[in-house]
Design a protein around this motif. Structure first.
Motif, short mmCIF file in Angstrom:
data_model
loop_
_atom_site.label_atom_id
_atom_site.label_comp_id
_atom_site.label_asym_id
_atom_site.label_seq_id
_atom_site.Cartn_x
_atom_site.Cartn_y
_atom_site.Cartn_z
N LEU A 38 0.84 -1.19 0.00
CA LEU A 38 0.00 0.00 0.00
C LEU A 38 0.88 1.24 0.00
O LEU A 38 1.79 1.36 0.81
N ILE A 39 0.60 2.14 -0.92
CA ILE A 39 1.37 3.38 -1.06
C ILE A 39 0.45 4.56 -0.75
O ILE A 39 -0.67 4.62 -1.24
N GLY A 40 0.93 5.49 0.09
CA GLY A 40 0.09 6.62 0.46
C GLY A 40 0.77 7.96 0.36
O GLY A 40 1.95 8.09 0.69
N GLU A 71 0.41 6.65 -10.52
CA GLU A 71 1.62 6.51 -11.33
C GLU A 71 2.72 5.78 -10.56
O GLU A 71 3.44 4.94 -11.11
N LEU A 72 2.83 6.08 -9.27
CA LEU A 72 3.86 5.46 -8.45
C LEU A 72 3.57 3.98 -8.19
O LEU A 72 4.50 3.20 -7.98
N SER A 73 2.31 3.61 -8.21
CA SER A 73 2.00 2.18 -8.06
C SER A 73 2.49 1.42 -9.30
O SER A 73 3.02 0.32 -9.18
N GLU A 74 2.34 2.02 -10.46
CA GLU A 74 2.82 1.39 -11.69
C GLU A 74 4.35 1.37 -11.71
O GLU A 74 4.96 0.40 -12.17
N TRP A 75 4.96 2.44 -11.20
CA TRP A 75 6.43 2.46 -11.10
C TRP A 75 6.90 1.35 -10.16
O TRP A 75 7.89 0.67 -10.44
N THR A 76 6.19 1.16 -9.06
CA THR A 76 6.54 0.12 -8.09
C THR A 76 6.45 -1.26 -8.71
O THR A 76 7.32 -2.11 -8.50
N ALA A 77 5.39 -1.50 -9.48
CA ALA A 77 5.24 -2.79 -10.15
C ALA A 77 6.40 -3.05 -11.09
O ALA A 77 6.95 -4.16 -11.14
N CYS A 141 -2.89 3.95 -3.23
CA CYS A 141 -2.96 2.98 -4.32
C CYS A 141 -2.18 1.75 -3.84
O CYS A 141 -1.48 1.80 -2.82
N SER A 142 -2.32 0.65 -4.56
CA SER A 142 -1.68 -0.58 -4.09
C SER A 142 -1.11 -1.41 -5.22
O SER A 142 -1.48 -1.25 -6.39
#
Length: 218
Positions: A38-40, A71-77, A141-142
């Protein structure tokens, strides 16, 4: 890997990262993955002040941080995939492709559920996640993954709203019913999402959000 990931995300403006085990959930919910990240990103106290005290309509910061966290969730993936593991970002762009039900306005695994597994907060009478630290002033986002990351699940926090009905009373569309959330409760008993105007009044005027605003402004 997790420390590196968290460090990178924080340089990109992320305020918190939670990692939980979701292997106990149904395959429909976890999509076959065992871990959720989980990103916040937190909304600023000044933004909360302007929306609640000056009674204005301004979606700029909220929309920008919602966009950023997606966007950062996609970067994390992508970061996790580059390490040789599988990952799926639950961004709006990805969920719209079969994992978001337009008719019921639901997803198979809401970010709020992951937040609750992490012990971050509870479901308020507005149906928003409410936290002790930030109130509802956060965008989340997650990412789901099979990477062997250390997880930290915590007990589900039951609502701490008590008899407060600020969100219900201030809602111009009168879509908040004032019900207290319980495990397994149907969302429609809490809020009528189909007629919600997304005015953010329930978010900004929540007493927990106001407490965050005041403490952070001191």
């Amino acid at each position: 890997m997790l420390n590196e990931l968290i460090s990178e995300l924080k340089t990109r403006g992320v305020n918190f990262v939670k990692v939980v085990d979701i292997s106990m959930l149904s395959v429909k919910e976890n999509k076959g993955y065992s871990v959720a990240i989980l990103i916040g990103i937190i909304l600023s106290p000044s933004y909360i002040f302007r929306l609640s005290k000056e009674n204005i309509v301004d979606y700029f910061e909220f929309s920008k941080k919602e966009h950023d966290v997606n966007e950062l969730s996609e970067w994390t993936a992508d970061f996790i995939k580059a390490k040789g593991y599988k990952a799926y970002a639950q961004s709006e762009r990805n969920l719209i492709n079969g994992f978001y039900d337009v008719n019921t306005k639901t997803t198979t695994l809401p970010h709020k559920k992951i937040a609750m597994l992490a012990g971050l907060g509870w479901i308020g009478k507005s149906n928003l996640l409410v936290t002790e630290e930030y109130g509802s002033a956060l965008c989340m986002c997650s990412v789901l993954t099979n990477a062997p990351l250390p997880t930290q699940n915590k007990p589900i926090i039951m609502p701490k709203c008590g008899g407060c009905t600020v969100c219900k009373d201030i809602c111009p569309a009168k879509v908040i019913h004032g019900s207290t959330w319980e495990i397994g409760m149907n969302r429609d008993l809490i809020v009528d999402v189909y007629h919600c105007e997304t005015c953010l009044k329930c978010l900004t005027n929540c007493l927990w959000t106001q407490k965050y605003m005041k403490i952070s402004s001191d």
